[in-house]
Design an enzyme around this catalytic site. Sequence first.
Site, mmCIF file in Angstrom:
data_model
loop_
_atom_site.group_PDB
_atom_site.id
_atom_site.type_symbol
_atom_site.label_atom_id
_atom_site.label_comp_id
_atom_site.label_asym_id
_atom_site.label_seq_id
_atom_site.Cartn_x
_atom_site.Cartn_y
_atom_site.Cartn_z
ATOM 1 N N ASP A 44 -34.155 105.427 15.162
ATOM 2 C CA ASP A 44 -35.605 105.421 15.365
ATOM 3 C C ASP A 44 -36.013 104.187 16.160
ATOM 4 O OD1 ASP A 44 -38.420 106.512 14.282
ATOM 5 O OD2 ASP A 44 -38.425 104.317 14.192
ATOM 6 N N LYS A 74 -41.314 106.393 20.629
ATOM 7 C CA LYS A 74 -42.760 106.511 20.412
ATOM 8 C C LYS A 74 -43.535 106.023 21.634
ATOM 9 C CE LYS A 74 -41.822 105.149 15.617
ATOM 10 N NZ LYS A 74 -40.536 104.467 15.861
ATOM 11 N N HIS A 107 -47.599 106.582 18.597
ATOM 12 C CA HIS A 107 -47.248 105.438 17.758
ATOM 13 C C HIS A 107 -48.427 104.938 16.925
ATOM 14 C CE1 HIS A 107 -44.548 101.585 17.592
ATOM 15 N NE2 HIS A 107 -45.063 101.874 16.417
#
Length: 283
Positions: A44, A74, A107
């Site tokens: 991630d 993101k 995000h």
Amino acid sequence: MEMITLNDGNKIPVVGFGVFMLPNDGPTYDAVLTALKTGYRHIDSAAAYFNEEDVGKAVRDSGIPREEIFITSKLWLQDYGYEQAKKGVARSLRKLNMDYIDLYLIHQPYGDVPGAWKAMEEAKAEGKLKSIGVSNMTPKIWNEFVPQFATKPAVNQLEFNPFFQQKAIREIMAKDGVALEAWYPLGHGDANLLSNPVITKLAEKYGKNAGQIIIRFEVQEGVITLPKSANTERIKTNLEVFDFELTDAEMDEMRGLDTGKGAHNPDAPGLRQALMSAFKIED
């Protein structure tokens, strides 16, 4: 590695490796490569972490086929709005040096989120993004933006741990099968959480550490959890949560630890303005 099927049919590993606050040009590369060699298959990252390059390089150097690794990144606030979001997606793909990203998230949920979402939907249709989702959406923010979307998010990435179980937004998300991903899944090293008697009792029973009990609880709750560490031993032990299972009564004990309060409040006055002017990824 156990998987969860998202509401768009794609599968995601239930435990991933987070790289927030790990620097580019070495530390992120080393940590991700260690994580991949340990058995993680979900990484991630984010444009605003400034380490997408190291993530991509570690994936390539791992020798593991790209299709076996789930990559999240993101979109940052500067790239919200339809046209700018297309540039943001392209930049993340370029920095990761990948043909596609498995999951791409809004995000921070401020500004022209609907415009950005439309661009992400198009990138998904083009195969550049496999799944798309949001992050840090409270019930208030969710109800402001998500009704404007043509398709529902696959994921909402939120602060989540036993002290902050996000019950209100989870009820809303459940209606559309939206998965919850946990950032700060261990309470950002909160000593009060890690030394809580309920957790330490279970750790003793199962021969595990407190972090492993917390991650196991989150996995059994159906939460995708993203522990982060640069410590090789901790990277390893955070993944060793699939050889035991908490009982129903123990799960209820863990649910009872919820205080309803976290470290981050996306609805806080002034936060939108502060984040939107914080920094730029790239001019």
